[in-house]
Design an enzyme around this catalytic site. Structure first.
Site, PDB file in Angstrom:
ATOM      1  N   LYS A 238       1.137  -1.517  -0.067  1.00  0.00           N
ATOM      2  CA  LYS A 238      -0.174   0.261  -0.010  1.00  0.00           C
ATOM      3  C   LYS A 238       0.957   1.152  -0.355  1.00  0.00           C
ATOM      4  CE  LYS A 238      -4.070  -1.814   2.536  1.00  0.00           C
ATOM      5  NZ  LYS A 238      -4.895  -1.475   3.111  1.00  0.00           N
TER       6      LYS A 238
ATOM      7  N   ASP B 189      -9.345   2.560   1.914  1.00  0.00           N
ATOM      8  CA  ASP B 189     -10.116   2.664   3.353  1.00  0.00           C
ATOM      9  C   ASP B 189     -10.431   3.042   4.443  1.00  0.00           C
ATOM     10  OD1 ASP B 189      -8.809  -0.316   2.965  1.00  0.00           O
ATOM     11  OD2 ASP B 189      -7.051   0.246   3.322  1.00  0.00           O
TER      12      ASP B 189
HETATM   13  P1  NAP Z   1       0.587  -3.061   8.624  1.00  0.00           P
HETATM   14  O1  NAP Z   1       1.012  -1.834   8.357  1.00  0.00           O
HETATM   15  O2  NAP Z   1       1.871  -4.597   9.347  1.00  0.00           O
HETATM   16  O3  NAP Z   1       0.349  -2.469  10.382  1.00  0.00           O
HETATM   17  C1  NAP Z   1       0.095  -3.101  11.439  1.00  0.00           C
HETATM   18  C2  NAP Z   1       0.492  -2.474  12.288  1.00  0.00           C
HETATM   19  O4  NAP Z   1       0.166  -3.052  14.054  1.00  0.00           O
HETATM   20  C3  NAP Z   1       2.226  -2.587  12.581  1.00  0.00           C
HETATM   21  O5  NAP Z   1       2.775  -1.150  12.695  1.00  0.00           O
HETATM   22  C4  NAP Z   1       2.824  -3.959  13.522  1.00  0.00           C
HETATM   23  O6  NAP Z   1       4.090  -3.430  13.913  1.00  0.00           O
HETATM   24  C5  NAP Z   1       1.676  -3.794  14.969  1.00  0.00           C
HETATM   25  N1  NAP Z   1       1.790  -4.652  16.090  1.00  0.00           N
HETATM   26  C6  NAP Z   1       2.086  -5.721  15.502  1.00  0.00           C
HETATM   27  N2  NAP Z   1       1.755  -6.468  16.199  1.00  0.00           N
HETATM   28  C7  NAP Z   1       1.723  -5.939  17.532  1.00  0.00           C
HETATM   29  C8  NAP Z   1       1.178  -5.563  18.975  1.00  0.00           C
HETATM   30  N3  NAP Z   1       1.495  -6.853  19.795  1.00  0.00           N
HETATM   31  N4  NAP Z   1       1.083  -4.752  19.687  1.00  0.00           N
HETATM   32  C9  NAP Z   1       0.717  -3.827  18.649  1.00  0.00           C
HETATM   33  N5  NAP Z   1       0.798  -3.611  17.334  1.00  0.00           N
HETATM   34  C10 NAP Z   1       1.689  -4.680  16.835  1.00  0.00           C
HETATM   35  O7  NAP Z   1      -0.585  -4.036   8.884  1.00  0.00           O
HETATM   36  P2  NAP Z   1      -1.730  -3.036   8.245  1.00  0.00           P
HETATM   37  O8  NAP Z   1      -2.393  -3.443   6.263  1.00  0.00           O
HETATM   38  O9  NAP Z   1      -2.055  -1.539   9.333  1.00  0.00           O
HETATM   39  O10 NAP Z   1      -3.296  -3.932   8.738  1.00  0.00           O
HETATM   40  C11 NAP Z   1      -3.515  -4.082  10.568  1.00  0.00           C
HETATM   41  C12 NAP Z   1      -4.736  -5.523  10.012  1.00  0.00           C
HETATM   42  O11 NAP Z   1      -5.849  -4.852   9.674  1.00  0.00           O
HETATM   43  C13 NAP Z   1      -4.875  -6.368   9.682  1.00  0.00           C
HETATM   44  O12 NAP Z   1      -4.855  -8.128  10.678  1.00  0.00           O
HETATM   45  C14 NAP Z   1      -5.486  -6.386   8.206  1.00  0.00           C
HETATM   46  O13 NAP Z   1      -5.765  -7.852   8.172  1.00  0.00           O
HETATM   47  C15 NAP Z   1      -6.702  -5.723   9.071  1.00  0.00           C
HETATM   48  N6  NAP Z   1      -6.673  -4.704   7.741  1.00  0.00           N
HETATM   49  C16 NAP Z   1      -8.457  -4.569   7.167  1.00  0.00           C
HETATM   50  C17 NAP Z   1      -9.090  -3.857   6.786  1.00  0.00           C
HETATM   51  C18 NAP Z   1     -10.468  -3.339   6.422  1.00  0.00           C
HETATM   52  O14 NAP Z   1     -11.169  -3.990   5.353  1.00  0.00           O
HETATM   53  N7  NAP Z   1     -11.024  -4.458   7.524  1.00  0.00           N
HETATM   54  C19 NAP Z   1      -8.463  -2.813   6.059  1.00  0.00           C
HETATM   55  C20 NAP Z   1      -7.204  -2.722   6.106  1.00  0.00           C
HETATM   56  C21 NAP Z   1      -6.225  -3.887   7.326  1.00  0.00           C
HETATM   57  P3  NAP Z   1       5.490  -4.916  13.077  1.00  0.00           P
HETATM   58  O15 NAP Z   1       5.516  -4.007  11.712  1.00  0.00           O
HETATM   59  O16 NAP Z   1       6.488  -4.122  14.485  1.00  0.00           O
HETATM   60  O17 NAP Z   1       5.010  -6.421  13.680  1.00  0.00           O
END
Ligand code: NAP
Length: 280
Positions: free
Chosen positions: A68, A106
């Site tokens: 993204k 999003d």
């Molecule tokens: P991302 O860019 O990888 O961001 C996730 C963040 O959470 C990262 O900064 C990660 O840190 C952090 N993290 C990991 N483990 C953690 C913990 N134990 N405590 C606190 N923070 C922690 O992923 P994303 O694209 O933002 O997506 C995040 C979630 O949202 C996913 O489950 C995705 O499927 C969901 N999502 C849903 C939709 C929807 O339409 N419903 C849309 C987008 C995303 P590190 O990088 O250091 O691991």
């Protein structure tokens, strides 16, 4: 006969996605000659793939983990204000001059879903500071949230998120915390999980039952599984709660509207297709 137009989801991996059923149901319903496919591309293939879109009759893409943010580098046309603010594009459209335009749906998907849920959060706690967190925080700021506390396992990410938004939304207060217990959920009306914790069966619940209260709305961006340990806890504590299925639906609807303008996405057809797929 003109060739079928191709749309799809770019990411790595993409096998788990529900987007094809949702978009293909919409194409069928509106008798649009188009197909939505999955494009699993490794990082070294990203540039070449994006540059080859017009030649392959690919007219639009959704973009997911891990591209993204990187995808922005390859946009050759217009990029929306939201893309610049959030720093991520989840929707690409190839225009008639073969330029790649970038959008973020999003945040629009999240706004539409919280409106449907009839919640107007003022004080929010967010777990995670990645791409999805930035999109929902931008949405909340545009909707007048007063205070946002952010916790990410990597504090640098929370700090950089706060820096990104503080100047543009000076009327809202940002708190970056180093531990989940410092989120002060007690004085919040919305808790959002924007981390991936909860996607896997063995994942822990990051908050304890005593941190939740019945006036709190708990929103987990995860939609698979439909009920994460966090949502189960929220249910047990008598909180209102939602998973990310509504956001997924509405980001898809908004992407469809961008690609197919002036046609409008058949929301209920897309919702039905998604629900059917997830209940399989
Ligand atoms: P991302 O860019 O990888 O961001 C996730 C963040 O959470 C990262 O900064 C990660 O840190 C952090 N993290 C990991 N483990 C953690 C913990 N134990 N405590 C606190 N923070 C922690 O992923 P994303 O694209 O933002 O997506 C995040 C979630 O949202 C996913 O489950 C995705 O499927 C969901 N999502 C849903 C939709 C929807 O339409 N419903 C849309 C987008 C995303 P590190 O990088 O250091 O691991």
């Amino acid at each position: 006969m003109p060739p079928i137009k191709i749309y799809g989801l770019l990411g790595y991996p993409v096998g788990h996605s529900f987007s094809p059923v949702m978009h293909n149901a919409a194409f069928r319903h509106l008798k649009i000659k188009a197909k939505y496919r999955l494009f699993a591309k490794k990082s070294e293939e990203l540039k070449g793939f994006l540059q080859s879109l017009p030649g392959q009759n690919i007219c639009g893409l959704n973009v997911t983990i891990p591209y993204k943010e990187n995808a922005i580098t390859y946009l050759s046309g217009y990029r929306s204000y939201a893309v610049n603010m959030i720093g991520a594009a989840n929707t690409i459209m190839v225009d008639k001059n073969k330029r790649l335009k970038g959008f973020n749906t999003d945040y629009l998907g999240f706004i539409r879903h919280i409106k449907e849920l009839k919640i107007k959060p003022k004080r929010t706690a967010v777990i995670g500071a990645g791409g999805a967190a930035k999109a929902v925080i931008f949405a909340l700021l545009k909707n007048g949230v007063k205070e946002i506390s952010v916790y990410d396992i990597d504090k640098y990410k929370s700090l950089s998120l706060a820096k990104r938004f503080r100047d543009n939304f000076p009327e809202s207060k940002f708190l970056v915390v180093a531990a989940v217990k410092d989120l002060n959920i007690e004085d919040k009306d919305l808790l959002i999980n924007a981390s991936p914790i909860g996607m896997h069966a063995q994942d822990p619940c990051l908050v304890s039952s005593s941190m939740l209260h019945p006036e709190l709305f708990v929103y987990d961006l995860i939609y698979n599984p439909l009920e994460t340990p966090l949502l189960k806890l929220a249910k047990d504590r008598g909180c209102r709660y939602a998973n990310g299925l509504g956001m997924l639906l509405y980001q898809g609807v908004e992407s469809f509207n961008i690609w197919m303008k002036p046609k409008k996405a058949p929301v209920e057809i897309m919702r039905k297709a998604l629900t059917k797929e997830i209940c399989k």
